[in-house]
Structure formats: structure tokens, C-alpha cells
Design a protein around this motif. Sequence first.
Motif, PDB file in Angstrom:
ATOM      1  N   LEU A 190       0.815  -1.217   0.000  1.00 47.36           N
ATOM      2  CA  LEU A 190       0.000   0.000   0.000  1.00 47.36           C
ATOM      3  C   LEU A 190       0.850   1.268   0.000  1.00 47.36           C
ATOM      4  O   LEU A 190       0.642   2.167  -0.819  1.00 47.36           O
ATOM      5  CB  LEU A 190      -0.945  -0.007   1.202  1.00 47.36           C
ATOM      6  CG  LEU A 190      -1.950   1.154   1.259  1.00 47.36           C
ATOM      7  CD1 LEU A 190      -2.893   1.097   0.069  1.00 47.36           C
ATOM      8  CD2 LEU A 190      -2.748   1.102   2.559  1.00 47.36           C
ATOM      9  N   GLU A 191       1.819   1.360   0.895  1.00 44.92           N
ATOM     10  CA  GLU A 191       2.643   2.565   0.984  1.00 44.92           C
ATOM     11  C   GLU A 191       3.564   2.705  -0.227  1.00 44.92           C
ATOM     12  O   GLU A 191       3.867   3.821  -0.657  1.00 44.92           O
ATOM     13  CB  GLU A 191       3.454   2.556   2.277  1.00 44.92           C
ATOM     14  CG  GLU A 191       2.595   2.641   3.531  1.00 44.92           C
ATOM     15  CD  GLU A 191       1.652   3.837   3.504  1.00 44.92           C
ATOM     16  OE1 GLU A 191       2.101   4.935   3.102  1.00 44.92           O
ATOM     17  OE2 GLU A 191       0.478   3.683   3.878  1.00 44.92           O
ATOM     18  N   HIS A 192       4.013   1.578  -0.782  1.00 41.73           N
ATOM     19  CA  HIS A 192       4.850   1.631  -1.982  1.00 41.73           C
ATOM     20  C   HIS A 192       4.055   2.203  -3.156  1.00 41.73           C
ATOM     21  O   HIS A 192       4.573   3.019  -3.928  1.00 41.73           O
ATOM     22  CB  HIS A 192       5.364   0.230  -2.330  1.00 41.73           C
ATOM     23  CG  HIS A 192       6.315  -0.338  -1.329  1.00 41.73           C
ATOM     24  ND1 HIS A 192       7.669  -0.073  -1.349  1.00 41.73           N
ATOM     25  CD2 HIS A 192       6.119  -1.150  -0.264  1.00 41.73           C
ATOM     26  CE1 HIS A 192       8.267  -0.694  -0.350  1.00 41.73           C
ATOM     27  NE2 HIS A 192       7.348  -1.361   0.326  1.00 41.73           N
ATOM     28  N   GLU A 214       7.718  -4.967 -11.148  1.00 38.56           N
ATOM     29  CA  GLU A 214       8.498  -4.390 -10.056  1.00 38.56           C
ATOM     30  C   GLU A 214       8.013  -4.916  -8.708  1.00 38.56           C
ATOM     31  O   GLU A 214       8.806  -5.124  -7.784  1.00 38.56           O
ATOM     32  CB  GLU A 214       8.406  -2.866 -10.097  1.00 38.56           C
ATOM     33  CG  GLU A 214       9.045  -2.237 -11.322  1.00 38.56           C
ATOM     34  CD  GLU A 214       8.874  -0.735 -11.357  1.00 38.56           C
ATOM     35  OE1 GLU A 214       9.833  -0.022 -11.010  1.00 38.56           O
ATOM     36  OE2 GLU A 214       7.777  -0.271 -11.726  1.00 38.56           O
ATOM     37  N   ILE A 215       6.698  -5.123  -8.590  1.00 37.58           N
ATOM     38  CA  ILE A 215       6.144  -5.690  -7.359  1.00 37.58           C
ATOM     39  C   ILE A 215       6.620  -7.128  -7.189  1.00 37.58           C
ATOM     40  O   ILE A 215       6.977  -7.558  -6.087  1.00 37.58           O
ATOM     41  CB  ILE A 215       4.607  -5.621  -7.386  1.00 37.58           C
ATOM     42  CG1 ILE A 215       4.147  -4.153  -7.383  1.00 37.58           C
ATOM     43  CG2 ILE A 215       4.005  -6.368  -6.200  1.00 37.58           C
ATOM     44  CD1 ILE A 215       2.652  -3.979  -7.493  1.00 37.58           C
ATOM     45  N   LEU A 244       8.247 -16.162  -4.979  1.00 40.10           N
ATOM     46  CA  LEU A 244       7.920 -15.807  -6.356  1.00 40.10           C
ATOM     47  C   LEU A 244       6.432 -15.507  -6.442  1.00 40.10           C
ATOM     48  O   LEU A 244       5.602 -16.408  -6.343  1.00 40.10           O
ATOM     49  CB  LEU A 244       8.295 -16.956  -7.299  1.00 40.10           C
ATOM     50  CG  LEU A 244       9.787 -17.284  -7.383  1.00 40.10           C
ATOM     51  CD1 LEU A 244      10.017 -18.446  -8.336  1.00 40.10           C
ATOM     52  CD2 LEU A 244      10.582 -16.069  -7.831  1.00 40.10           C
ATOM     53  N   LEU A 245       6.105 -14.249  -6.631  1.00 40.35           N
ATOM     54  CA  LEU A 245       4.713 -13.810  -6.655  1.00 40.35           C
ATOM     55  C   LEU A 245       4.118 -13.992  -8.041  1.00 40.35           C
ATOM     56  O   LEU A 245       4.743 -13.663  -9.050  1.00 40.35           O
ATOM     57  CB  LEU A 245       4.635 -12.341  -6.239  1.00 40.35           C
ATOM     58  CG  LEU A 245       3.243 -11.716  -6.139  1.00 40.35           C
ATOM     59  CD1 LEU A 245       2.433 -12.397  -5.042  1.00 40.35           C
ATOM     60  CD2 LEU A 245       3.358 -10.220  -5.862  1.00 40.35           C
ATOM     61  N   ALA A 305       0.152  -9.744  -8.252  1.00 39.86           N
ATOM     62  CA  ALA A 305       0.871  -8.470  -8.250  1.00 39.86           C
ATOM     63  C   ALA A 305       0.014  -7.374  -8.870  1.00 39.86           C
ATOM     64  O   ALA A 305      -0.095  -6.263  -8.327  1.00 39.86           O
ATOM     65  CB  ALA A 305       2.185  -8.610  -9.010  1.00 39.86           C
ATOM     66  N   TRP A 306      -0.597  -7.677 -10.009  1.00 44.18           N
ATOM     67  CA  TRP A 306      -1.422  -6.683 -10.707  1.00 44.18           C
ATOM     68  C   TRP A 306      -2.683  -6.344  -9.918  1.00 44.18           C
ATOM     69  O   TRP A 306      -2.997  -5.167  -9.700  1.00 44.18           O
ATOM     70  CB  TRP A 306      -1.804  -7.216 -12.087  1.00 44.18           C
ATOM     71  CG  TRP A 306      -2.745  -6.306 -12.822  1.00 44.18           C
ATOM     72  CD1 TRP A 306      -2.426  -5.201 -13.555  1.00 44.18           C
ATOM     73  CD2 TRP A 306      -4.178  -6.410 -12.865  1.00 44.18           C
ATOM     74  NE1 TRP A 306      -3.565  -4.609 -14.057  1.00 44.18           N
ATOM     75  CE2 TRP A 306      -4.656  -5.330 -13.652  1.00 44.18           C
ATOM     76  CE3 TRP A 306      -5.089  -7.312 -12.325  1.00 44.18           C
ATOM     77  CZ2 TRP A 306      -6.010  -5.138 -13.895  1.00 44.18           C
ATOM     78  CZ3 TRP A 306      -6.441  -7.121 -12.567  1.00 44.18           C
ATOM     79  CH2 TRP A 306      -6.893  -6.047 -13.349  1.00 44.18           C
TER      80      TRP A 306
END
Length: 256
Positions: A130-132, A143-144, A155-156, A161-162
Motif C-alpha cells: 500500500l505505501e509503496h 516491479e512488485i 515468487l509472486l 501483483a497486478w
Amino acid sequence: MVVCNSLPSDLGDHDTEVNKVLRLGSNEDIITGVGQRFRGGRHEFRLKLLLYCIKNGYKVKFIKNDKKRVTVECMKKEQDGCKWRIHASPKHGLHNFFVIKKMGPDHSCGGVIDVKNPPMTSKLVKFLMLEHVRDNPLIKAKEIINHFRMEYGVLLNYYFAWSGKELAIKEIHGGDTLSYHQLVWFAETLMKTNPGSRVVLESDPSTHKFERIFIAFEACISGFKYCRPMVALDGTFLKGKFKGCLLSATAKNGNQ
């Protein structure tokens, strides 16, 4: 602190070091035990539980998961005989205030971090990013993914991520639908704070559905008489949920 003895080779040299640590803080920061309270109710408890599982490498399954109770057991109960179990429910019937009622005994299965299939959800990604996203709204899903790989050692999935980023943007700026509801307030406020400006808001008379809005600030209207007698029009398609087209009119200063 949890140690992972093996990671896939495609994580790079930095992440293939022996004793890779999953940096999610101490257990005390996540799940403390019987009596721990969660003011965010069932949703906060589930998020904290997922963090706890990722940190320790445990796999769990939800036995009960509704507004009145959440009961979770170790996934390796039948395989390794692990009897770990946790149960939380509302305090005195308050559905928005969950408390851990039962927990234990300790895991006997020896959790191992599954970097390829972490117990992840879109809401958990939003919670962690959230803060990022607030600092960098243009951050990309890749990037996430890289952030989770470097920071948490997992590994996300691209979808998480999206969608996690989309949920974060919605929490920060509000949903698209709510923004359309605020257009009337926006137009009235703009006229009050910028006297002489021109705002035209049009909607379908039968459905009251938004159709178009025109905005010309007083400073631009007054300044046009000092510009060259030529207006340049440009437009771009809106690719959000409701589509549409954004048109802009610009002019050059007379001394340019």
C-alpha cells in the motif's frame, strides 16, 4: 526466524545463498496466541495468518471460514501427524472484532518455505504494498514481483501483483464509480474556488448517467486574449474501466 535451505536457480545469485531468511518480522508481530485481538475482524485475522504462514513456511487449510468463526489446520495433519490448529471468532458477538480462542500445539511438521507457491492473495499484496503504491502510483506489476522476490524470498504470481496494486490504488484514491458520483460536487467546488471559470456537466436526462464534462479555468479564459489567435485540439482515449475520450485545447503565448 525461518531458514530455507534450497531455492530455485532462477532467483539469481543474491537469492540462492544458503540460509535465505524470509524478512517479515518476528512471530510476535503477526500471531501471538490465544487472546490476540484483531480490530479488523475476520479479514485482518486472515491476512495476519497468511503472513504467519509465509514467514514460517507452513501450509494450512481452512476448516471453517465465515463471519462467525475461522478454524484452520495444518495441511500436513494427515501426512506428518501435525496437530497444529487455530480458531478465532468474534468477541461477544461483535463481528468486526475477532479474537483467537484456541491455538496449538506447536507445528511438528517443520515448515519449509515454498517460494514458488506461497499462500498469497490480492488483499495480502495490497496490505504489504500500500505505501509503496502511494509513493509510486506508476509502479509496475513486474516491479512488485521483484520486490517480493528480494524482500520476502517468494515468487509472486503476476495476477496477484497486478490485482494487489489495483486494490491499493482503489483504497488510496477511491473507486471509479465513486469518482463519477463526486463530479457534481467537484463542478460546484471548482466554480466557488475559481470564480469566472466555466464548467458544463451533462448527463442523460432519463437515466442520469454521465455523458460529458467541459472545464475552462478563469485564468485560461482571461489569458487567451494574450495568445495567438489559434487553438490546437488534441485527444486521447481513456483505457480505464469506463473508457471514453479526453480532449484538450491549448494555445501559444503571443510572444512565442
